[in-house]
Design a protein around this motif. Sequence first.
Motif, PDB file in Angstrom:
ATOM      1  N   PHE A  95     -20.680  -1.896  21.496  1.00 16.48           N
ATOM      2  CA  PHE A  95     -21.784  -1.709  20.251  1.00 16.48           C
ATOM      3  C   PHE A  95     -21.957  -3.143  19.703  1.00 16.48           C
ATOM      4  O   PHE A  95     -20.855  -3.889  19.706  1.00 16.48           O
ATOM      5  CB  PHE A  95     -21.368  -0.781  19.385  1.00 16.48           C
ATOM      6  CG  PHE A  95     -21.113   0.518  20.344  1.00 16.48           C
ATOM      7  CD1 PHE A  95     -22.086   1.284  20.364  1.00 16.48           C
ATOM      8  CD2 PHE A  95     -20.023   1.241  20.177  1.00 16.48           C
ATOM      9  CE1 PHE A  95     -21.976   2.599  21.019  1.00 16.48           C
ATOM     10  CE2 PHE A  95     -19.734   2.439  21.002  1.00 16.48           C
ATOM     11  CZ  PHE A  95     -20.646   3.034  21.332  1.00 16.48           C
ATOM     12  N   VAL A  96     -23.044  -3.456  19.090  1.00 15.38           N
ATOM     13  CA  VAL A  96     -23.130  -4.445  18.227  1.00 15.38           C
ATOM     14  C   VAL A  96     -23.519  -4.270  16.946  1.00 15.38           C
ATOM     15  O   VAL A  96     -24.464  -3.411  16.726  1.00 15.38           O
ATOM     16  CB  VAL A  96     -24.490  -5.320  18.919  1.00 15.38           C
ATOM     17  CG1 VAL A  96     -24.583  -6.945  18.126  1.00 15.38           C
ATOM     18  CG2 VAL A  96     -24.002  -5.764  20.204  1.00 15.38           C
ATOM     19  N   ALA A  97     -22.871  -4.746  15.813  1.00 20.25           N
ATOM     20  CA  ALA A  97     -23.176  -4.264  14.572  1.00 20.25           C
ATOM     21  C   ALA A  97     -22.846  -5.479  13.630  1.00 20.25           C
ATOM     22  O   ALA A  97     -22.276  -6.173  13.568  1.00 20.25           O
ATOM     23  CB  ALA A  97     -22.103  -3.289  14.054  1.00 20.25           C
ATOM     24  N   PRO A  98     -24.077  -5.934  12.744  1.00 22.71           N
ATOM     25  CA  PRO A  98     -23.853  -6.846  11.903  1.00 22.71           C
ATOM     26  C   PRO A  98     -23.594  -6.308  10.697  1.00 22.71           C
ATOM     27  O   PRO A  98     -23.650  -5.108  10.094  1.00 22.71           O
ATOM     28  CB  PRO A  98     -25.694  -6.978  11.692  1.00 22.71           C
ATOM     29  CG  PRO A  98     -26.091  -5.778  11.993  1.00 22.71           C
ATOM     30  CD  PRO A  98     -25.171  -4.926  12.881  1.00 22.71           C
ATOM     31  N   TYR A  99     -23.032  -7.201   9.796  1.00 22.20           N
ATOM     32  CA  TYR A  99     -22.327  -7.023   8.539  1.00 22.20           C
ATOM     33  C   TYR A  99     -22.753  -8.095   7.541  1.00 22.20           C
ATOM     34  O   TYR A  99     -22.254  -9.112   7.642  1.00 22.20           O
ATOM     35  CB  TYR A  99     -20.826  -6.990   8.289  1.00 22.20           C
ATOM     36  CG  TYR A  99     -20.289  -5.917   9.499  1.00 22.20           C
ATOM     37  CD1 TYR A  99     -19.974  -4.535   8.947  1.00 22.20           C
ATOM     38  CD2 TYR A  99     -20.029  -6.014  10.781  1.00 22.20           C
ATOM     39  CE1 TYR A  99     -19.528  -3.455   9.771  1.00 22.20           C
ATOM     40  CE2 TYR A  99     -19.519  -5.218  11.644  1.00 22.20           C
ATOM     41  CZ  TYR A  99     -19.393  -3.801  11.027  1.00 22.20           C
ATOM     42  OH  TYR A  99     -18.759  -2.719  12.177  1.00 22.20           O
TER      43      TYR A  99
END
Length: 405
Positions: free
Chosen positions: A204-208
């Motif tokens: 998965f690819v998640a931005p913060y």
Amino acid sequence: MKYSIIAVGDEVLKGEVANTNCDYLSKSLMEKGFDPSFTFVCGDIEADIAKCLDMSKDSDLVVLTGGLGPTPDDLTRQTVASFLGLPLALDQEIKNQIKQRFQKLGLPMPDNNVNQAMVPKGATVLGNPNGTAPGLYISQNNKTYILLPGPPRELVPMWEDYALNMLYTPGQKTFKKEYYVYGLGESAMAEKLGEMLMRKEQPFVAPYASLGQVRLRVWARVKNQKEFENISSKICEEITQKLAGNLFEDVLEIELGKALKAKGWTLSSAESCTGGLIAKTITDVPGSSDYFKGGCISYSNEVKMKILEVNQSTLSEYGAVSEQVALEMAYGAKRAFGTDCSIATTGIAGPGGGTPNKPVGLVYICVMWPGGNKVIKRVFTGGRSEVRFRTMMVGMYEMLKRVSV
């Protein structure tokens, strides 16, 4: 396996103390292979602690922080014992340890510290070399309860040295690769990455997003690091290609330091509106004296003229907040400190001081390197701290772009 965290303490509930323990524990537990159920914050009231425990009954692991002190409002220990139907008994060894700690300080042990030596039946005591409150590990009906002291300087070593090693998570764990994105907002970054951010399968690819940067995480639940690298390498390659020039593997001040060292260049700063924030952030990095030589906080025009040799005529004609003054400040820093590069900032951080032609949030940032210079104009929104922070981030990123070429 699911976990819940209960932070106990009026000071946390009222926002007087930041709940950093929750962030730290959540990150650690996710990496261990646990999934979050709930996070609670409650005051020093027995009924409220019990209510949070009841709402956590479907979690495999419940971690409580705070409320293990000696005073009457420290109720976590006895509330958990009551909730689980466990009697409390005095642990003489813990009592002696607490007493010895006070003796080393040359102080008598107050009677109420005996409360910290009361242990629920069957609990495992977690040592606390940094304070008087021992932690507790309780296992009952296939559920685990871990009680930790509130102060991070006590909680972190207790968690890492004792509690974490006692947790068993069969099968897969969380593995990740993190990047830092600078010079692009979250929406602009999302446009470049497209459907990658909407993946429904591993990895998965998640931005913060946070002020001045976006942290990007590629993660998966797998058995080991090698398996993670096998399934994530293609995705990481695509991300690197799509965000080239904006993507870094470390925070900005570390990346800037690495680039300066690679070039053999030195850096100085001349700061007005940022008040030394750039110099402070750069020198937070160990070993930064190899490339950062010094900075000048030129808050007044007098200092700009006397130390940085900004021309009085430039200040009179264009004003302190101007492209021309930023440029002369950068020249002055290079000259004063004898460096290859410099960063200069001048602006109106607010909340007052703005005019129709020069509003609050207007800043000029000059970056100077061997063979070139660039003045960047920005008008930032937000409060004083936000304007200063954004100015610092832009200045360091613009400097990094030139040094990395």
